[in-house]
Design an enzyme around this catalytic site. Structure first.
Site, mmCIF file in Angstrom:
data_model
loop_
_atom_site.group_PDB
_atom_site.id
_atom_site.type_symbol
_atom_site.label_atom_id
_atom_site.label_comp_id
_atom_site.label_asym_id
_atom_site.label_seq_id
_atom_site.Cartn_x
_atom_site.Cartn_y
_atom_site.Cartn_z
ATOM 1 N N CYS A 1 1.873 -4.992 28.264
ATOM 2 C CA CYS A 1 1.928 -4.135 27.063
ATOM 3 C C CYS A 1 2.642 -4.749 25.868
ATOM 4 C CB CYS A 1 2.584 -2.808 27.403
ATOM 5 S SG CYS A 1 1.550 -1.783 28.439
ATOM 6 N N LEU B 1 3.897 4.759 31.076
ATOM 7 C CA LEU B 1 4.448 4.338 32.368
ATOM 8 C C LEU B 1 4.775 2.854 32.373
ATOM 9 C CD1 LEU B 1 2.007 2.772 34.111
ATOM 10 C CD2 LEU B 1 1.221 5.106 34.376
HETATM 11 C C1 UDX Z 1 6.308 -1.233 29.114
HETATM 12 C C2 UDX Z 1 6.890 0.107 28.622
HETATM 13 O O1 UDX Z 1 8.218 0.272 29.160
HETATM 14 C C3 UDX Z 1 5.991 1.261 29.010
HETATM 15 O O2 UDX Z 1 6.497 2.462 28.452
HETATM 16 C C4 UDX Z 1 4.590 0.993 28.471
HETATM 17 O O3 UDX Z 1 3.714 2.027 28.846
HETATM 18 C C5 UDX Z 1 4.080 -0.346 28.998
HETATM 19 O O4 UDX Z 1 4.988 -1.375 28.632
HETATM 20 P P1 UDX Z 1 6.304 -2.607 31.403
HETATM 21 O O5 UDX Z 1 5.589 -3.671 30.666
HETATM 22 O O6 UDX Z 1 5.811 -2.212 32.742
HETATM 23 O O7 UDX Z 1 6.349 -1.249 30.546
HETATM 24 O O8 UDX Z 1 7.812 -3.092 31.619
HETATM 25 P P2 UDX Z 1 9.264 -2.845 31.010
HETATM 26 O O9 UDX Z 1 10.154 -2.455 32.128
HETATM 27 O O10 UDX Z 1 9.246 -1.977 29.839
HETATM 28 O O11 UDX Z 1 9.665 -4.333 30.586
HETATM 29 C C6 UDX Z 1 8.909 -5.079 29.661
HETATM 30 C C7 UDX Z 1 9.496 -6.451 29.463
HETATM 31 O O12 UDX Z 1 10.742 -6.381 28.771
HETATM 32 C C8 UDX Z 1 9.794 -7.199 30.767
HETATM 33 O O13 UDX Z 1 9.415 -8.537 30.622
HETATM 34 C C9 UDX Z 1 11.303 -7.075 30.935
HETATM 35 O O14 UDX Z 1 11.848 -8.160 31.646
HETATM 36 C C10 UDX Z 1 11.745 -7.082 29.483
HETATM 37 N N1 UDX Z 1 13.024 -6.398 29.278
HETATM 38 C C11 UDX Z 1 13.125 -5.034 29.405
HETATM 39 C C12 UDX Z 1 14.157 -7.134 28.936
HETATM 40 O O15 UDX Z 1 14.095 -8.370 28.822
HETATM 41 N N2 UDX Z 1 15.343 -6.474 28.715
HETATM 42 C C13 UDX Z 1 15.445 -5.129 28.835
HETATM 43 O O16 UDX Z 1 16.561 -4.616 28.618
HETATM 44 C C14 UDX Z 1 14.312 -4.389 29.192
#
Ligand code: UDX
Length: 442
Positions: free
Chosen positions: A263, A151
């Site tokens: 994460c 998630l």
């Molecule tokens: C993540 C995973 O998506 C999830 O499956 C796992 O269980 C936990 O880690 P989360 O940390 O809640 O979830 O956020 P996510 O939306 O995945 O984004 C993570 C980071 O990547 C954020 O800092 C976001 O800004 C960055 N990100 C994400 C980008 O910079 N570009 C993108 O295209 C996507």
């Protein structure tokens, strides 16, 4: 079936509430009494869209307690969803997991499946099963299943009910049968979530390999975005063109100021640490971590490059959380950037719709640790935060920021210099104004 969930953070609480919603009786256990008291009153200790409503809708099937021994003793299935923070060397700290495992071994009075939802290094589930087998009351059968969680914060409820997959790693048919029963409602319409069985080590590996792949995708696109700036290409057109290829896909190609959260930073470091321990270093993960470290301060460097000295400058920082839709501050790029700004003598005017209180806590400790003195003030509106500033830095793409009337930057700022770390505005719109605008890869 009596289900217990140990830990009421993002993973534990969302899992507990979701399992109650699909019909199970669930006891949520936490050592933090104030959290338990809040939950008993129907208040969620974390900000997550839709969670409080689900807690209320399913209150008859949900119990909250700090009395773990009583909760564990007659449980059929115990989910462990406590934190596995990173240690200074990058490895995962399993103290919280083992403290729950030890309580379970002392309390258990009947056969039970212990499910590890926390992200743990490969082989941990095997070790936990050995520990439990050696320590539970003689004659009891205890199985351990690895059931990693995918998630994402801000969409945690949807991600649980309409998960891309349920991964269950067991070494025993009986444990797999019980887990299939637990998740049966989610594998049927309207959810139709695929259920995949495998061995425990593979299940543990799915979690790391998935998170690290996504982190790598973000680092890759950030590096390509920086390169686009050098060669005069536009990253938005580039990712649009890439995304049409189904082998690449259009998701997770958004450039920015680096990934943060609970994460990606910890899971990349933990897998890299483990690979080094096993003398087979994962070089792509190493590069992913390095690129992210550099990317996190890219915006500050752009600002520094333009202004040379930041002493006495008024800089508004818009968005503090690591991403929108959460109040989580873990590894948020805003922290690194604000510390650099303060250290350079700038006055920071900060705005975030949800995360200010958490940010204040984190930054206070960091300022003390790093011996930084500086001036930081917090504002309830973007208008107030940007008033009379020399520059604006955008750290999080909150809808309030994305939908902000850009003409106000011209109207309210002393000099309309906008550094956008999340590419919130269309270049075409910006070109109709006098704003000096720097974004990522465009
Ligand atoms: C993540 C995973 O998506 C999830 O499956 C796992 O269980 C936990 O880690 P989360 O940390 O809640 O979830 O956020 P996510 O939306 O995945 O984004 C993570 C980071 O990547 C954020 O800092 C976001 O800004 C960055 N990100 C994400 C980008 O910079 N570009 C993108 O295209 C996507």
């Amino acid at each position: 079936m009596k289900i217990v969930v140990a830990g009421t953070g993002y993973v534990g609480l969302v899992t507990g509430v979701a399992l109650a919603h699909i019909g199970h009786n669930v006891t949520c256990v936490d050592v933090d009494e104030s959290k338990i008291e809040k939950m008993k009153k129907g208040i969620s200790p974390i900000y997550e869209d839709g969670l409080e409503k689900l807690m209320k809708d399913n209150k008859n099937r949900l119990t909250y307690t700090t009395d773990c021994k009583n909760a564990y003793k007659d449980a059929d299935v115990i989910f462990i969803g406590v934190g596995t923070p990173e240690r200074a060397d990058g490895s995962a700290n399993l103290d919280y997991v083992y403290s729950v495992v030890s309580e379970i071994s002392e309390s258990l009075q009947k056969d039970c499946v212990v499910v590890i939802k926390s992200t743990v290094p490969i082989g941990t589930n095997d070790e936990i099963e050995k520990y439990l087998k050696d320590n539970v009351k003689k004659g009891l059968k205890v199985y351990v299943a690895s059931n990693p969680e995918f998630l994402a914060q801000g969409t945690a409820i949807k991600d649980t009910f309409y998960a891309s997959r349920i991964i269950v790693g067991t070494e025993d048919k009986k444990a797999d049968e019980i887990m299939r029963k637990v998740y049966e409602p989610l594998t049927k319409p309207p959810y139709n979530v695929p259920y995949l069985s495998m061995n425990r080590k593979s299940a543990e590996m799915v979690k790391y390999a998935s998170n690290d792949f996504l982190a790598l995708k973000v680092s890759y696109i950030n590096e390509i975005a920086n390169f686009c700036e050098k060669v005069g290409a536009n990253i938005e057109d580039v990712t649009l063109g890439m995304g049409y290829d189904p082998r690449i896909g259009s998701k997770f190609l958004k450039p920015g100021i680096g990934y943060g959260g609970s994460c990606f930073p910890k899971d990349t470091k933990a897998l890299h640490w483990l690979s080094k321990e096993l003398d087979t270093e994962l070089k792509t993960i190493k590069a992913c971590i390095e690129v992210n470290k550099i990317q996190k301060i890219k915006l500050y460097e752009k600002l520094k490059n333009d202004f040379k000295s930041l002493k006495g400058l008024n800089v508004a920082v818009l968005g503090l959380t690591f991403k929108p839709g959460t109040d989580d501050m873990r590894e948020a790029p805003s922290i690194d950037n604000v510390l650099l700004l303060l250290d350079s003598g700038a006055n920071v005017k900060a705005y975030d719709p949800i995360g200010v209180e958490n940010f204040k806590r984190v930054i206070k400790n960091k300022i003390v640790d790093d011996g930084i003195t500086g001036n930081i003030n917090y504002f309830n509106s973007i208008d107030d935060a940007i008033k009379d500033t020399d520059a604006v830095m955008i750290m999080t793409e909150w809808p309030e920021i994305v939908n902000y009337d850009i003409k106000k930057f011209e109207k309210l700022m002393k000099t309309p210099m906008v550094y956008d770390g999340r590419n919130c505005y269309k270049l075409e719109e910006i070109s109709k104004t006098k704003i000096e605008y720097k974004s990522i890869g465009r």
